[in-house]
Design a protein around this motif. Structure first.
Motif, PDB file in Angstrom:
ATOM      1  N   ILE A 104      -7.096   5.938   3.479  1.00 56.13           N
ATOM      2  CA  ILE A 104      -7.364   5.082   2.321  1.00 56.13           C
ATOM      3  C   ILE A 104      -6.486   3.838   2.377  1.00 56.13           C
ATOM      4  CG2 ILE A 104      -7.313   4.965  -0.193  1.00 56.13           C
ATOM      5  CD1 ILE A 104      -9.422   6.776   0.723  1.00 56.13           C
ATOM      6  N   ARG A 105      -5.204   4.042   2.740  1.00 49.39           N
ATOM      7  CA  ARG A 105      -4.279   2.899   2.785  1.00 49.39           C
ATOM      8  C   ARG A 105      -4.749   1.852   3.790  1.00 49.39           C
ATOM      9  NH1 ARG A 105      -0.535   2.038   6.558  1.00 49.39           N
ATOM     10  NH2 ARG A 105      -0.339   4.212   7.163  1.00 49.39           N
ATOM     11  N   VAL A 117      -0.608   5.936  -2.018  1.00 55.03           N
ATOM     12  CA  VAL A 117      -1.475   4.934  -1.388  1.00 55.03           C
ATOM     13  C   VAL A 117      -1.052   3.537  -1.807  1.00 55.03           C
ATOM     14  CG1 VAL A 117      -3.823   4.035  -1.298  1.00 55.03           C
ATOM     15  CG2 VAL A 117      -3.438   6.471  -1.125  1.00 55.03           C
ATOM     16  N   SER A 118      -0.765   3.353  -3.108  1.00 52.83           N
ATOM     17  CA  SER A 118      -0.429   2.001  -3.556  1.00 52.83           C
ATOM     18  C   SER A 118       0.919   1.566  -3.006  1.00 52.83           C
ATOM     19  CB  SER A 118      -0.456   1.911  -5.077  1.00 52.83           C
ATOM     20  OG  SER A 118       0.315   2.941  -5.626  1.00 52.83           O
ATOM     21  N   ILE A 154      -1.087  11.134  -5.168  1.00 50.16           N
ATOM     22  CA  ILE A 154      -1.676  10.580  -3.945  1.00 50.16           C
ATOM     23  C   ILE A 154      -1.973   9.103  -4.123  1.00 50.16           C
ATOM     24  CG2 ILE A 154      -3.787  10.599  -2.560  1.00 50.16           C
ATOM     25  CD1 ILE A 154      -3.745  13.583  -2.674  1.00 50.16           C
ATOM     26  N   SER A 155      -2.525   8.739  -5.312  1.00 54.06           N
ATOM     27  CA  SER A 155      -2.866   7.324  -5.476  1.00 54.06           C
ATOM     28  C   SER A 155      -1.609   6.474  -5.567  1.00 54.06           C
ATOM     29  CB  SER A 155      -3.775   7.104  -6.679  1.00 54.06           C
ATOM     30  OG  SER A 155      -3.457   7.993  -7.688  1.00 54.06           O
ATOM     31  N   ILE A 178       0.262   0.484   0.495  1.00 50.82           N
ATOM     32  CA  ILE A 178      -0.423  -0.814   0.550  1.00 50.82           C
ATOM     33  C   ILE A 178       0.572  -1.933   0.316  1.00 50.82           C
ATOM     34  CG2 ILE A 178      -2.086  -2.273  -0.657  1.00 50.82           C
ATOM     35  CD1 ILE A 178      -3.747   0.211  -1.128  1.00 50.82           C
ATOM     36  N   SER A 209       4.696  11.289   2.428  1.00 47.37           N
ATOM     37  CA  SER A 209       3.567  12.076   1.944  1.00 47.37           C
ATOM     38  C   SER A 209       3.369  13.328   2.782  1.00 47.37           C
ATOM     39  CB  SER A 209       2.294  11.231   1.875  1.00 47.37           C
ATOM     40  OG  SER A 209       2.114  10.507   3.045  1.00 47.37           O
ATOM     41  N   ILE A 211      -4.321   9.945   2.791  1.00 50.12           N
ATOM     42  CA  ILE A 211      -3.575   8.784   2.293  1.00 50.12           C
ATOM     43  C   ILE A 211      -3.568   7.664   3.332  1.00 50.12           C
ATOM     44  CG2 ILE A 211      -1.239   7.973   1.708  1.00 50.12           C
ATOM     45  CD1 ILE A 211      -0.830  10.649   0.301  1.00 50.12           C
ATOM     46  N   SER A 212      -3.359   8.006   4.610  1.00 45.74           N
ATOM     47  CA  SER A 212      -3.342   6.953   5.638  1.00 45.74           C
ATOM     48  C   SER A 212      -4.697   6.258   5.737  1.00 45.74           C
ATOM     49  CB  SER A 212      -2.996   7.507   7.016  1.00 45.74           C
ATOM     50  OG  SER A 212      -2.002   8.440   6.948  1.00 45.74           O
ATOM     51  N   THR A 248       3.819   7.331   4.917  1.00 44.32           N
ATOM     52  CA  THR A 248       3.142   8.420   5.624  1.00 44.32           C
ATOM     53  C   THR A 248       4.072   9.613   5.782  1.00 44.32           C
ATOM     54  OG1 THR A 248       1.944   6.761   6.870  1.00 44.32           O
ATOM     55  CG2 THR A 248       1.889   8.991   7.706  1.00 44.32           C
TER      56      THR A 248
END
Lengths: 120, 188
Positions: free
Chosen positions: B72-73, B25-26, B21-22, B29, B57, B69-70, B54
């Motif tokens: 946090i991003r 996210v990265s 997941i991280s 970003i 994921s 994820i969205s 998106t």
């Protein structure tokens, strides 16, 4: 690659786009009157459609305005560059011709719009 | 002994998910920040490259993780670009969340009916429509936006969603096998 549903989705979106443009055209309403403003004051308000040529006194000198049906133009103006004359006819709601040396604004407004609707 | 092994295994899969997941996210970003300074035909007309992440994921995880994820991003990108809590941030957040949610629902309800391009097209459409709606609610008091203006923007935004949806869907199709292969090869 593309399924049938994809294609029908794209087609329906295009149909909605076309429909929106028609709706937008309808919702603009009919051009109802012409307003002539000199130096911020409303000098004349004329209902459309009409055929006439008239003079208004601007800050710099006289302006000749022609209304023909639902179209308006500045026929002649006492300004050096004649930008307002060169801008030609306007015929849609919300359009305007502006003559800076004469501080004159000629604009077409619709029905439900208040006179100061575009300058709020 | 056996129980301890099981416990470690369980933790491992949780850690695996957290790491994946991280990573997602990265990646999102990076894509969103790369896209931010690119020239645009109109101020609101973005490509939405982060939607690739998106969509991927949604395919790799479940709807819950994709929404997470969205969020946090978008929050992290807004902090990095300094746009957090301004009107654009709320537009971006609402559009991102809504499109993730709807794309997830489409993938769950009609798993076979739409191709990836179709799903991303739906995402782009929902994203733009949500933004238009939220912009209307946010601004109509200050700017005296009438229905006329919304009606003027609606076809423009719908039309813009078609090419962006296609590009995002196509990129997702290209990138998804790469990510699946890497995932297999790492084999942890």
């Amino acid at each position: 690659m593309l399924t049938k549903s994809d294609i029908s989705l794209v087609l329906s979106v295009i149909a909605v786009i076309v429909g929106c443009y028609f709706l937008y055209d309808l919702s603009r309403g009919v051009e109802k009157f012409v307003v002539v403003e000199i130096d911020g004051r409303i000098e004349k308000k004329i209902d459309l459609p009409k055929n006439l040529i008239f003079d208004v006194n601007g800050v710099n000198g006289p302006i000749k305005i022609e209304i023909s049906g639902r179209k308006v133009r500045m026929l002649d103006s006492s300004c050096p560059n004649k930008i307002c004359v060169k801008s030609g006819w306007i015929n849609k709601r919300g359009e305007s011709i502006i003559c800076l040396p004469n501080r004159a604004i000629v604009k077409i407004l619709g029905e439900e719009e208040e006179l100061d609707g575009t300058t709020r | 002994m056996v129980q301890q092994d099981k416990k470690i295994g369980h933790n491992n899969s949780r850690i695996k998910t957290i790491i994946e997941i991280s990573l997602m996210v990265s990646l999102g970003i990076i894509l969103q920040i790369i896209e931010a300074p690119l020239p645009r035909p109109l101020p609101w007309a973005k490509l939405g490259l982060a939607n690739v992440i998106t969509l991927i994921s949604l395919l790799l995880f479940s709807l819950k993780e994709a929404v997470f994820i969205s969020i946090i991003r978008i929050a992290l990108v807004s902090i990095l670009l300094g746009t957090i809590f301004n009107p654009g941030f709320f537009l971006s957040l609402s559009g991102g969340l809504m499109s993730t949610f709807i794309m997830g629902l489409v993938l769950i309800i009609f798993p076979k009916r739409f191709s990836l391009i179709g799903v991303s097209l739906i995402g782009a459409l929902v994203h733009n429509m949500t933004q238009l709606g939220v912009a209307y609610i946010l601004f109509y008091n200050q700017l005296h936006i009438s229905w006329n203006n919304v009606l003027y923007f609606l076809p423009l935004m719908l039309a813009w969603a078609i090419p962006t949806g296609f590009i995002v869907g196509y990129l997702t199709k290209l990138i998804l096998p790469v990510i699946l292969n890497t995932r297999k090869r790492v084999n942890w």
